[in-house]
Write an enzyme that holds these catalytic residues in place. Structure first.
Site, short mmCIF file in Angstrom:
data_model
loop_
_atom_site.label_atom_id
_atom_site.label_comp_id
_atom_site.label_asym_id
_atom_site.label_seq_id
_atom_site.Cartn_x
_atom_site.Cartn_y
_atom_site.Cartn_z
N LYS A 1 -9.21 -11.31 -6.91
CA LYS A 1 -10.32 -11.14 -5.96
C LYS A 1 -11.30 -10.11 -6.49
CE LYS A 1 -9.25 -9.94 -1.68
NZ LYS A 1 -9.01 -9.86 -0.23
N LYS B 1 0.80 -1.23 0.00
CA LYS B 1 0.00 0.00 0.00
C LYS B 1 0.83 1.27 0.00
CE LYS B 1 -4.35 -1.88 1.39
NZ LYS B 1 -5.42 -2.04 2.35
N LYS C 1 -14.19 -3.58 -6.04
CA LYS C 1 -15.11 -2.54 -6.49
C LYS C 1 -14.41 -1.50 -7.37
CE LYS C 1 -19.20 -0.91 -6.67
NZ LYS C 1 -20.24 -1.59 -7.43
#
Ligand code: TRP
Length: 325
Positions: free
Chosen positions: A193, A113, A196
């Site tokens: 996975k 991240k 959105k």
């Protein structure tokens, strides 16, 4: 109600999709009956990505309303917003003093991240706040996906280190409770996975009939549906069917597949109908709850009060064990 504690958290980072629901939070609804369950909308964790002032405020309420819409009962579980209970930040500071830079540097989520979100101290210390979330409620188990196992192991290490410094078992070492349901993959790419943020990948719990139809119609179907070794794409469609359709329908499609006459078009039509029917009552409840901000804020306040009782008691014990009062 069982006295055994369970804690889990969800970031208010945008609309919840079918993958989040079937992979994780659907089980929260079951856990609330078997455990003394604490569920938190972890807005302080979401702040790490600096989502924007208005978005963070709105998404926190959106997520709270959605958790209730899918079946979390604020009377059964303790449902609250993390930043409403200041003990989270306070224990996180204390736990920072029992965590090494080396431990935090090994976190794969930080490595991944920080490439997109930047190397902030907040992102680096994220797992310490997560450890505090859990420890404040003396939770024995924490339902998580496998991407959180490393954070959970670190939480155990921090608890051990603090307990050993204090010379007594002040905090409980939490154990992960791995989600037992199958992982829902992206409809446009069964190797990834469901997400959105990728177009064509996910079905949002708030998606309209048209949106659901569009994503399912475009779902990857790159192999023979009747092959003796079903592809990842087909397995994923069946996993969704098994979650939203009735037993007869599931059996019918399984028979078609085994009998060698399954057609993707037919499976997709059925999926569209059943996903839409499955989402309808959730969407109705959500809309009603979300429209009444007064009532939602009252639920939020009551949840925080319940959480606060346990959290401040634990914090006091930690402080006095460490010589902080
Ligand atoms: N890091 C978790 C996630 O991204 C969210 C979270 C924050 C959490 N605090 C927690 C999960 C405590 C379990 C327990 O999914």
């Amino acid at each position: 109600m069982s006295e055994k504690r369970l804690f889990s958290g969800i970031q208010p980072s945008g609309p919840i999709h079918l993958g989040n629901y079937l992979g994780a939070i659907k089980q929260w609804v079951e856990y609330q009956h078997d455990w003394d369950a604490y569920f938190s909308v972890v807005d302080l964790h979401a702040l790490v990505a600096r989502p924007g002032v208005k978005d963070l405020r709105e998404r926190t309420l959106d997520t709270l309303a959605m958790l209730i819409a899918i079946g979390i009962d604020p009377k059964s579980a303790t449902l609250f917003v993390q930043s409403d209970v200041p003990a989270h930040s306070e224990l996180a500071w204390i736990m920072n003093c029992f965590t090494s830079i080396g431990q935090l540097s090994r976190m794969t989520q930080y490595k991944e991240k920080s490439e997109t979100q930047g190397e902030t101290a907040g992102l680096f210390n994220y797992p310490v706040l997560q450890a505090a979330d859990i420890a404040l409620y003396n939770a024995e188990v924490v339902p998580v996906g496998d991407d959180q196992l490393q954070h959970l192991e670190l939480a155990r290490e921090i608890v051990r280190s603090l307990n050993s410094y204090a010379g007594k078992e002040i905090l409980v070492e939490p154990k992960p409770l791995l989600n037992k349901s199958s992982r829902i993959m992206a409809l446009n790419n069964p190797e990834k996975k469901m997400s959105k943020s990728v177009s064509g990948s996910a079905i949002g719990l708030l998606d309209s009939e048209d949106e659901v139809a569009r994503v399912i119609k475009r779902a990857v179907t790159d192999s023979d549906p009747n092959s003796s070794t079903p592809s990842g794409a087909l397995k994923n469609l069946f996993t969704i069917l098994e979650s939203v359709s009735d037993v007869q329908t599931i059996a019918k499609f399984e028979e078609m597949r085994v009998g060698g006459h399954l057609r993707y078009s037919e499976l997709k039509e059925q999926l569209i109908d059943d996903v839409v029917a499955f989402l309808r009552p959730i969407q109705q409840t959500y809309k009603t709850l979300r429209a009444d901000t007064g009532a939602l804020n009252e639920i939020r306040l009551q949840g925080a009060k319940k959480a606060e009782v346990v959290a401040s008691d634990t914090l006091q014990k930690v402080k006095s064990a460490l010589g902080l009062n």
